[in-house]
Design a protein around this motif. Structure first.
Motif, PDB file in Angstrom:
ATOM      1  N   ARG A  25     -10.894  -3.030   1.631  1.00 32.08           N
ATOM      2  CA  ARG A  25     -11.618  -2.125   0.758  1.00 32.08           C
ATOM      3  C   ARG A  25     -12.084  -0.844   1.420  1.00 32.08           C
ATOM      4  O   ARG A  25     -12.745  -0.036   0.800  1.00 32.08           O
ATOM      5  N   SER A  26     -11.776  -0.619   2.692  1.00 26.08           N
ATOM      6  CA  SER A  26     -12.230   0.598   3.345  1.00 26.08           C
ATOM      7  C   SER A  26     -11.203   1.069   4.361  1.00 26.08           C
ATOM      8  O   SER A  26     -10.418   0.269   4.898  1.00 26.08           O
ATOM      9  N   VAL A  27     -11.216   2.363   4.621  1.00 26.05           N
ATOM     10  CA  VAL A  27     -10.314   2.950   5.614  1.00 26.05           C
ATOM     11  C   VAL A  27     -10.675   2.433   7.005  1.00 26.05           C
ATOM     12  O   VAL A  27      -9.805   2.209   7.846  1.00 26.05           O
ATOM     13  N   VAL A  75      -2.352   4.862   5.115  1.00 26.85           N
ATOM     14  CA  VAL A  75      -1.846   3.953   4.093  1.00 26.85           C
ATOM     15  C   VAL A  75      -2.986   3.422   3.225  1.00 26.85           C
ATOM     16  O   VAL A  75      -2.828   3.228   2.011  1.00 26.85           O
ATOM     17  N   ALA A  76      -4.156   3.207   3.825  1.00 29.98           N
ATOM     18  CA  ALA A  76      -5.279   2.623   3.090  1.00 29.98           C
ATOM     19  C   ALA A  76      -5.884   3.590   2.075  1.00 29.98           C
ATOM     20  O   ALA A  76      -6.500   3.153   1.094  1.00 29.98           O
ATOM     21  N   LEU A  77      -5.736   4.884   2.285  1.00 29.54           N
ATOM     22  CA  LEU A  77      -6.389   5.864   1.417  1.00 29.54           C
ATOM     23  C   LEU A  77      -6.055   5.679  -0.067  1.00 29.54           C
ATOM     24  O   LEU A  77      -6.968   5.604  -0.898  1.00 29.54           O
ATOM     25  N   PRO A  78      -4.777   5.622  -0.453  1.00 27.60           N
ATOM     26  CA  PRO A  78      -4.516   5.432  -1.896  1.00 27.60           C
ATOM     27  C   PRO A  78      -5.003   4.101  -2.433  1.00 27.60           C
ATOM     28  O   PRO A  78      -5.408   4.013  -3.595  1.00 27.60           O
ATOM     29  N   PHE A  79      -4.994   3.057  -1.612  1.00 25.32           N
ATOM     30  CA  PHE A  79      -5.478   1.757  -2.081  1.00 25.32           C
ATOM     31  C   PHE A  79      -6.983   1.778  -2.312  1.00 25.32           C
ATOM     32  O   PHE A  79      -7.478   1.275  -3.319  1.00 25.32           O
ATOM     33  N   THR A  80      -7.734   2.350  -1.374  1.00 24.70           N
ATOM     34  CA  THR A  80      -9.186   2.392  -1.532  1.00 24.70           C
ATOM     35  C   THR A  80      -9.588   3.336  -2.670  1.00 24.70           C
ATOM     36  O   THR A  80     -10.546   3.077  -3.391  1.00 24.70           O
ATOM     37  N   PHE A  81      -8.854   4.423  -2.860  1.00 26.93           N
ATOM     38  CA  PHE A  81      -9.177   5.382  -3.917  1.00 26.93           C
ATOM     39  C   PHE A  81      -8.929   4.784  -5.296  1.00 26.93           C
ATOM     40  O   PHE A  81      -9.776   4.859  -6.195  1.00 26.93           O
ATOM     41  N   HIS A  91      -3.845   0.789  -8.875  1.00 31.04           N
ATOM     42  CA  HIS A  91      -4.042   0.004  -7.656  1.00 31.04           C
ATOM     43  C   HIS A  91      -3.150  -1.240  -7.674  1.00 31.04           C
ATOM     44  O   HIS A  91      -2.502  -1.565  -6.670  1.00 31.04           O
ATOM     45  N   THR A  92      -3.104  -1.907  -8.828  1.00 30.47           N
ATOM     46  CA  THR A  92      -2.220  -3.067  -8.949  1.00 30.47           C
ATOM     47  C   THR A  92      -0.769  -2.669  -8.737  1.00 30.47           C
ATOM     48  O   THR A  92      -0.004  -3.357  -8.064  1.00 30.47           O
ATOM     49  N   GLY A  93      -0.393  -1.522  -9.315  1.00 30.06           N
ATOM     50  CA  GLY A  93       0.968  -1.033  -9.140  1.00 30.06           C
ATOM     51  C   GLY A  93       1.306  -0.752  -7.683  1.00 30.06           C
ATOM     52  O   GLY A  93       2.417  -1.051  -7.227  1.00 30.06           O
ATOM     53  N   LEU A  94       0.352  -0.209  -6.937  1.00 28.28           N
ATOM     54  CA  LEU A  94       0.585   0.061  -5.516  1.00 28.28           C
ATOM     55  C   LEU A  94       0.769  -1.230  -4.740  1.00 28.28           C
ATOM     56  O   LEU A  94       1.624  -1.329  -3.846  1.00 28.28           O
TER      57      LEU A  94
END
Length: 260
Positions: free
Chosen positions: A36-38, A212-218, A227-230
């Motif tokens: 949940r965090s960078v 890589v984590a940036l789009p997931f956390t955003f 987010h599910t799609g990613l």
């Protein structure tokens, strides 16, 4: 005598570049998609780099000190193991999505879906609030199973990315690190080169996992469907790349004596 600055620069930048290998980026993408965090993603990258460096130091040290020769089949076997690892990581990411679809089909009451966490495991499925229901106990997740069986070890959560880094240690372009050893006559300089290569790999992977984590956390907070799609995309890419890699190593390159 070998000059320390060119040696340090070569090892460091080769290590940074090695962190961007496709199999490495895909593997860490499936891992950091659950965080949940960078900052936690960067820590995953650092631990991966430490595990990778341990392998390089052990094998490289054996080459320098004991004159080890790595058989071609052993190298192919390690690369094949990386393919299997990518397949496993991909399946783990896609498994949560298939559960989500199954629960949407079978729920007979008012349901909704959102991301939620069980410890450090984040997943997405439908559940109801009339009354409040949840389709599985909090500990019935892939990481929950590991918690029940390995939680007493304390450090096992940190060891997961370390062990993945160890598996990656000699696959792909890690051979670059060992090939350079042939040009270094002094064993002390050779070990120094491997250490600097390892530092470059750790820092490079920290940057990669953070990016890589940036789009997931955003999207986790602002766009749950995206987010599910990613996560689905990262799992599918990992599964597909792992299958392709396993075929390439096992058949095309002749690990199993079927081709090449």
């Amino acid at each position: 005598m070998t000059s320390v600055l060119p040696l340090a620069a070569l090892g460091f930048f080769l290590g940074m570049r090695h962190a961007t290998d496709a199999d490495h980026v895909i593997a860490v993408s499936t891992i950091v998609s659950r965080h949940r965090s960078v900052g936690s993603a960067a820590l995953i990258g650092a631990l991966w780099g430490i595990g990778h460096t341990l392998t390089i130091l052990i094998v490289g040290g054996g080459i320098i000190v004991f004159g080890w020769v790595i058989p071609e089949k052993a190298g192919l076997t390690l690369e094949f193991a990386v393919g299997l690892l990518l397949i496993l990581l991909g399946i783990m990411n896609l498994r949560g999505f298939t559960q989500f679809l199954g629960e949407l089909r079978t729920q007979g009451r008012t349901v909704h879906a959102h991301h939620h966490a069980h410890g450090d495991y984040i997943h997405h499925h439908a559940h109801g609030h009339e009354p409040e229901t949840h389709p599985h106990p909090a500990d019935r997740t892939p990481l929950g199973w590991l918690d029940r069986h390995l939680g007493g070890l304390g450090l096992y959560q940190a060891l997961r990315p370390v062990m993945i880094g160890v598996v990656h240690g000699l696959a792909g372009s890690a051979a670059v690190a060992l090939l350079v050893l042939a040009t270094i006559q002094d064993p002390a300089w050779g070990v120094l080169y491997l250490l600097i290569f390892g530092v470059g790999t750790v820092l490079g992977m920290m940057l990669v996992t953070s990016a890589v984590a940036l789009p997931f956390t955003f999207t986790q907070v602002r766009a749950e469907r995206l987010h599910t799609g990613l996560r689905i995309a990262s799992g599918a890419i990992s599964l597909g790349f792992g299958l392709l890699m396993a075929w390439e190593i096992g058949v095309t390159k002749g690990l199993f004596g079927l081709g090449g």
